[in-house]
Design a protein around this motif. Sequence first.
Motif, PDB file in Angstrom:
ATOM      1  N   PRO A 140       0.590  -1.229  -0.219  1.00  0.00           N
ATOM      2  CA  PRO A 140      -0.293   0.176   0.206  1.00  0.00           C
ATOM      3  C   PRO A 140       0.659   1.433   0.015  1.00  0.00           C
ATOM      4  O   PRO A 140       2.096   1.353   0.409  1.00  0.00           O
ATOM      5  N   TYR A 141       0.015   1.997  -0.932  1.00  0.00           N
ATOM      6  CA  TYR A 141       0.423   3.834  -0.488  1.00  0.00           C
ATOM      7  C   TYR A 141       0.294   4.230   0.758  1.00  0.00           C
ATOM      8  O   TYR A 141      -0.464   4.312   1.490  1.00  0.00           O
ATOM      9  N   PRO A 142       1.013   5.372   1.097  1.00  0.00           N
ATOM     10  CA  PRO A 142       0.473   6.486   2.406  1.00  0.00           C
ATOM     11  C   PRO A 142      -0.779   6.765   1.890  1.00  0.00           C
ATOM     12  O   PRO A 142      -1.456   6.869   0.952  1.00  0.00           O
ATOM     13  N   VAL A 143      -1.274   6.873   3.254  1.00  0.00           N
ATOM     14  CA  VAL A 143      -3.100   7.380   2.804  1.00  0.00           C
ATOM     15  C   VAL A 143      -2.404   9.133   2.203  1.00  0.00           C
ATOM     16  O   VAL A 143      -1.807   9.834   2.636  1.00  0.00           O
ATOM     17  N   GLU A 144      -4.044   9.620   1.599  1.00  0.00           N
ATOM     18  CA  GLU A 144      -3.770  10.777   1.437  1.00  0.00           C
ATOM     19  C   GLU A 144      -5.045  11.382   1.665  1.00  0.00           C
ATOM     20  O   GLU A 144      -5.445  11.109   2.021  1.00  0.00           O
ATOM     21  N   ILE A 145      -3.958  12.698   2.668  1.00  0.00           N
ATOM     22  CA  ILE A 145      -5.068  13.714   3.802  1.00  0.00           C
ATOM     23  C   ILE A 145      -5.310  15.274   2.611  1.00  0.00           C
ATOM     24  O   ILE A 145      -6.720  15.460   3.040  1.00  0.00           O
ATOM     25  N   PHE A 146      -4.424  15.567   2.197  1.00  0.00           N
ATOM     26  CA  PHE A 146      -5.263  16.074   1.481  1.00  0.00           C
ATOM     27  C   PHE A 146      -4.952  16.091  -0.185  1.00  0.00           C
ATOM     28  O   PHE A 146      -3.260  15.938  -0.442  1.00  0.00           O
ATOM     29  N   PRO A 147      -5.648  16.099  -1.010  1.00  0.00           N
ATOM     30  CA  PRO A 147      -5.395  15.143  -2.494  1.00  0.00           C
ATOM     31  C   PRO A 147      -4.071  15.938  -2.728  1.00  0.00           C
ATOM     32  O   PRO A 147      -3.470  17.404  -3.254  1.00  0.00           O
ATOM     33  N   ALA A 148      -3.028  15.296  -3.205  1.00  0.00           N
ATOM     34  CA  ALA A 148      -1.551  15.983  -3.592  1.00  0.00           C
ATOM     35  C   ALA A 148      -0.890  16.463  -3.042  1.00  0.00           C
ATOM     36  O   ALA A 148      -0.064  16.740  -3.902  1.00  0.00           O
ATOM     37  N   LYS A 149      -1.624  16.607  -2.045  1.00  0.00           N
ATOM     38  CA  LYS A 149      -0.523  17.551  -0.904  1.00  0.00           C
ATOM     39  C   LYS A 149       0.150  17.020   0.293  1.00  0.00           C
ATOM     40  O   LYS A 149       1.480  16.203   0.304  1.00  0.00           O
ATOM     41  N   LEU A 150      -1.000  16.566   1.045  1.00  0.00           N
ATOM     42  CA  LEU A 150      -0.458  15.954   2.468  1.00  0.00           C
ATOM     43  C   LEU A 150      -0.058  14.241   2.836  1.00  0.00           C
ATOM     44  O   LEU A 150      -2.005  14.059   2.394  1.00  0.00           O
ATOM     45  N   TYR A 151       0.320  13.932   2.932  1.00  0.00           N
ATOM     46  CA  TYR A 151       0.355  11.724   3.026  1.00  0.00           C
ATOM     47  C   TYR A 151       0.964  11.927   4.269  1.00  0.00           C
ATOM     48  O   TYR A 151       1.644  12.319   5.274  1.00  0.00           O
ATOM     49  N   LEU A 152       0.368  10.876   4.502  1.00  0.00           N
ATOM     50  CA  LEU A 152       0.892  10.120   6.025  1.00  0.00           C
ATOM     51  C   LEU A 152       0.861   8.934   5.155  1.00  0.00           C
ATOM     52  O   LEU A 152       0.142   7.762   4.715  1.00  0.00           O
ATOM     53  N   GLY A 153       2.249   8.557   6.725  1.00  0.00           N
ATOM     54  CA  GLY A 153       2.606   6.397   6.431  1.00  0.00           C
ATOM     55  C   GLY A 153       3.568   6.721   7.282  1.00  0.00           C
ATOM     56  O   GLY A 153       3.996   7.086   8.250  1.00  0.00           O
ATOM     57  N   GLY A 229       3.607   3.966  11.724  1.00  0.00           N
ATOM     58  CA  GLY A 229       2.331   5.016  10.374  1.00  0.00           C
ATOM     59  C   GLY A 229       1.124   5.337  11.428  1.00  0.00           C
ATOM     60  O   GLY A 229       0.007   5.170  11.092  1.00  0.00           O
ATOM     61  N   ILE A 230       1.609   4.873  12.920  1.00  0.00           N
ATOM     62  CA  ILE A 230      -0.758   4.837  13.281  1.00  0.00           C
ATOM     63  C   ILE A 230      -0.436   5.908  14.643  1.00  0.00           C
ATOM     64  O   ILE A 230      -2.177   6.261  14.669  1.00  0.00           O
ATOM     65  N   GLN A 257      -9.118   9.752  10.205  1.00  0.00           N
ATOM     66  CA  GLN A 257      -9.882   8.192  10.418  1.00  0.00           C
ATOM     67  C   GLN A 257     -10.589   7.927   9.239  1.00  0.00           C
ATOM     68  O   GLN A 257     -10.542   6.748   9.662  1.00  0.00           O
ATOM     69  N   LYS A 258     -11.071   8.399   8.706  1.00  0.00           N
ATOM     70  CA  LYS A 258     -12.107   8.168   7.572  1.00  0.00           C
ATOM     71  C   LYS A 258     -10.516   7.775   6.556  1.00  0.00           C
ATOM     72  O   LYS A 258     -10.526   6.880   5.690  1.00  0.00           O
ATOM     73  N   CYS A 259      -9.580   8.726   6.774  1.00  0.00           N
ATOM     74  CA  CYS A 259      -8.421   8.624   5.528  1.00  0.00           C
ATOM     75  C   CYS A 259      -7.568   7.216   5.769  1.00  0.00           C
ATOM     76  O   CYS A 259      -6.846   5.734   4.693  1.00  0.00           O
ATOM     77  N   LYS A 260      -7.077   6.996   7.817  1.00  0.00           N
ATOM     78  CA  LYS A 260      -6.549   6.082   7.735  1.00  0.00           C
ATOM     79  C   LYS A 260      -7.359   5.279   8.944  1.00  0.00           C
ATOM     80  O   LYS A 260      -6.506   5.753   9.919  1.00  0.00           O
ATOM     81  N   THR A 261      -8.621   4.398   9.053  1.00  0.00           N
ATOM     82  CA  THR A 261      -8.793   3.928   9.561  1.00  0.00           C
ATOM     83  C   THR A 261      -8.158   2.460  10.623  1.00  0.00           C
ATOM     84  O   THR A 261      -8.620   2.502  12.051  1.00  0.00           O
TER      85      THR A 261
END
Length: 293
Positions: A140-153, A229-230, A257-261
């Motif tokens: 899996p790739y990092p989840v996206e918090i802001f489209p094409a900007k901020l990621y979390l992983g 990453g949690i 939480q919606k982005c990273k369950t």
Amino acid sequence: MAGIIFCDATELYNMLNQHTKYSRLTEPIYLYLVDVRSKYQYDESHVITAKRAKTDAVGNYLMPQDVELECVKYCVVYDGHTKSLDTEGPAVQYAKLLEVVSRQPIQILNGGYEHFSACYPFFRTQKIFYMPQELDDFEPYPVEIFPAKLYLGDFKQASNKQVQKDLKIKAYLNLCHEKEIIFTEENNILILHIPSSEDTNLFSHFPMICRYLDEQLDKGSVLVISTLGISRCCTAVIAYLIHSQKIALKDAWAHVQKCKTTMRPHRDFVQQLSKWEETVLKNKITDISDPYY
């Protein structure tokens, strides 16, 4: 009937990238992704794991027989470029067939395949069948918090050069305890390392974290990471949302939480976030005594 709703490209991207030990795509009732475009278009390329909708001899859609639809958590349908639920296009037609038996809302991909594949070209494929081992091995790739900007992983994702290239990462916020080396393809990529553990007082670092993210997000995409990453990276991102969006902790929490369950910030970090909410918003809004937090 559970109804029909829109699913944005970011939401589908994050669905595809949920994982625990293995990708959630290995779970047969997690995501049922359906392509209702023509066979030629589907064979040319489609979203990974998508199945093509079946039709009868005169072109009427058939109910899928390869999935227990009433048990599926997410059912997402896409055509070429649907942008309205009021248009009786292929995606809407098929969704109406599925909603009769589904317990969850049928989701239609906003903008269809054209928009999603433009945002995430690395998730296009011609592959039709997946063996269980192939899904187990999916990274899996990092989840996206802001489209094409901020990621979390996590650290493993941060060390993946293909992830860095595909997401166009220009800066990292590294919250791992040790200063592990993140290998980058470009020399101008910036890495801010804040050594931390579950015992760290992250509250004292929130102002610096927010300044750094403000500055770097103006320049390009940023990946925030901790070892698994949690916890720590989720805490930092929630703090940033409170700062940048001026929203309550409960709302920032819900978005992440919606982005990273699987996010699970340590209890001490929740208390620090509550203090940060009061500092930024001049009011304590969220009741963290709720077991939800």
